[in-house]
Design an enzyme around this catalytic site. Structure first.
Site, PDB file in Angstrom:
ATOM      1  N   LYS A   1      45.563  42.364  32.043  1.00 35.54           N
ATOM      2  CA  LYS A   1      44.028  42.431  31.822  1.00 35.54           C
ATOM      3  C   LYS A   1      43.484  43.660  31.574  1.00 35.54           C
ATOM      4  CE  LYS A   1      41.765  39.058  31.862  1.00 35.54           C
ATOM      5  NZ  LYS A   1      41.251  38.059  30.876  1.00 35.54           N
TER       6      LYS A   1
ATOM      7  N   THR B   1      38.649  40.173  35.200  1.00 37.93           N
ATOM      8  CA  THR B   1      39.145  39.989  36.455  1.00 37.93           C
ATOM      9  C   THR B   1      38.823  41.312  37.431  1.00 37.93           C
ATOM     10  OG1 THR B   1      40.781  39.501  38.227  1.00 37.93           O
ATOM     11  CG2 THR B   1      41.466  40.461  35.903  1.00 37.93           C
ATOM     12  N   ASP B   2      38.513  40.854  38.816  1.00 40.06           N
ATOM     13  CA  ASP B   2      38.464  41.976  39.680  1.00 40.06           C
ATOM     14  C   ASP B   2      39.796  42.781  40.019  1.00 40.06           C
ATOM     15  OD1 ASP B   2      39.295  40.033  41.312  1.00 40.06           O
ATOM     16  OD2 ASP B   2      37.829  40.438  42.758  1.00 40.06           O
ATOM     17  N   GLU B   3      40.845  42.041  39.517  1.00 42.14           N
ATOM     18  CA  GLU B   3      42.225  42.570  39.917  1.00 42.14           C
ATOM     19  C   GLU B   3      42.461  43.688  39.245  1.00 42.14           C
ATOM     20  OE1 GLU B   3      45.016  39.621  40.437  1.00 42.14           O
ATOM     21  OE2 GLU B   3      43.521  37.981  40.638  1.00 42.14           O
TER      22      GLU B   3
ATOM     23  N   TYR C   1      50.141  40.823  35.691  1.00 43.59           N
ATOM     24  CA  TYR C   1      48.782  39.972  35.304  1.00 43.59           C
ATOM     25  C   TYR C   1      47.690  41.138  35.329  1.00 43.59           C
ATOM     26  CZ  TYR C   1      44.397  37.414  35.748  1.00 43.59           C
ATOM     27  OH  TYR C   1      43.102  37.226  35.689  1.00 43.59           O
TER      28      TYR C   1
END
Ligand code: NAD
Ligand code: TYD
Length: 363
Positions: A162, A132-134, A158
């Site tokens: 990741k 993810t970009d998060e 989260y």
């Protein structure tokens, strides 16, 4: 054949369906069927011999080792994860267990399998990690979008979990030479999206006459990508990505949450006007005819990232991928999909999709 993890979830299911629509290469689909896994997503493949579903945990090393040994996949695409930021705030342990420990266990099983392959199969093998970009944290309004060299700065349990999994994948390439690829994608939307996430939550709440909750001031920005574009990007990276590299995937489509919600309400006003829906009686009793009227501001998410934006220039330059859908086309298709699949929505809300799991796997 290929082995997919998490293929009963939102993106994984879209990937499996797209894959088998375009190729006859079989898919082994390993999924634990948590609350987010829904076999109804794969109903069209129930009698398709090209799809082998296995209910199990990525952390079950013996199971993964036996699947690898039996099926000898040429690639593993790793989608399985706990994926909802709000759940990670309420209960981070499951995120560490699956996203960190689970990815580690999977890497170990794959390393053992890959190490035993003949040379040609060894160099052809791919471990593609879907992320993810998060992991890059949050941007200010004038900051440049995330590139593949942006420093990691995850802010939620989260995104931290990741980020940890991305680092493990990177380390397995550098240390053991495992042929890995990592993709970091922006927010997806489209069919089979579980209605805990913003877009499907708004569509389903709107139609049920419920409040449409906006966290804080609704000015948080996300870069939305239609899910089949994400799937196409993953297929492209699998086919031609450079080993050990990461590729950012995004829609070049930044939008504030409130604008997304307004767009959804306006499309619903046209495609499913309240006067012609089950809400017509409520309208008769004085409910406003526009879905926008249901918008409600609620307490903000703790640590809420203000802005995500992806620079998807590398994947476009190196691999020739760019999104096929604009937000206008993708969001309309998405709303129409939810209108056309009310049974899917009902089964999710009633929990009936889980009863199928009990029936099928309870013993
Ligand atoms: P999802 O929550 O809809 O689906 C996750 C799937 O993984 C479910 O089917 C679940 O049953 C399965 N799963 C969970 N734990 C498991 C375990 N221990 N073993 C086996 N299976 C397990 O998630 P999604 O939105 O489809 O996301 C898929 C991947 O893409 C995730 O890795 C996520 O981090 C990443 N991603 C998602 C988005 C997005 O906008 N949804 C954006 C970028 C990246
Ligand atoms: P979400 O779909 O949970 O994705 P992510 O947190 O991974 O970006 O949320 C998208 C944005 O919408 C995020 O800024 C949080 C916000 N949001 C709301 O305002 N209300 C809601 O009810 C939800 C679920 C999300």
């Amino acid at each position: 054949m290929i082995l997919v993890t998490g293929g009963a979830g939102f993106i994984g299911a879209n990937f499996v369906l797209d894959w088998l629509a375009q190729s006859d290469e079989p898919v082994i689909n390993l999924d634990k069927l948590t609350y987010a896994g829904n076999l109804n997503n794969l109903a069209s493949l129930r009698d398709d011999p090209r799809h082998v579903f296995v209910k199990g945990d990525i952390g079950d090393t013996a199971l993964v080792a036996s699947l690898l040994a039996t099926h000898q996949p040429r690639a593993l695409l790793h989608f399985a994860a706990e994926s909802h930021v709000d759940r990670s705030i309420l209960g981070p342990a499951a995120f560490i267990e699956t996203n960190v420990n689970g990815t580690f266990a999977l890497l170990e099983a794959v390393r053992a399998y890959w190490g035993g392959l003949p040379e040609a199969d060894k160099s052809a093998f791919r471990f593609l990690h879907v992320s993810t970009d998060e992991v890059y944290g949050t941007l200010g309004p004038d900051d440049a979008p995330f590139t593949e060299t942006t420093a990691y700065a995850p802010n939620s349990p989260y995104s931290a979990s990741k980020a940890a999994s991305d680092h493990l994948v990177r380390a397995y390439h550098h240390t053991y030479g495992l042929p890995t690829l990592t993709t970091n994608c922006s927010n997806n939307y489209g069919p089979y999206h579980f209605p805990e996430k913003l877009i499907p939550l708004i569509i389903t709440n709107a139609r049920a006459g419920k409040a449409l909750p906006i966290y804080g001031d609704g000015q948080q920005v996300r870069d939305w990508l239609y899910v089949s574009d994400h799937c196409a990007a993953i297929r492209r990276v699998l086919a031609a990505g450079r080993l050990g590299e990461t590729y950012n995937i995004g829609g070049w489509n930044e939008m504030a949450n409130l604008d997304v919600v307004h767009t959804l309400c306006d499309i619903l006003d046209v495609l499913d006007p309240k006067e012609r829906s089950p809400l017509r009686e409520a309208v008769g009793r004085g409910m406003d005819a526009s879905y926008r009227d249901q918008i409600t501001t609620v307490t903000d998410r703790p640590g809420h990232d203000r802005r995500y934006a992806i620079d998807a220039g590398k994947i476009e330059r190196e691999l020739g991928w760019k999104p096929a859908e604009t937000f206008e086309t993708g969001i309309r298709k998405t709303v129409q999909w939810y209108l056309d699949h009310q049974e899917w929505v009902r089964d999710v809300h009633s929990g009936d999709y889980l009863k199928w799991v009990e029936k099928q796997y309870g013993r």
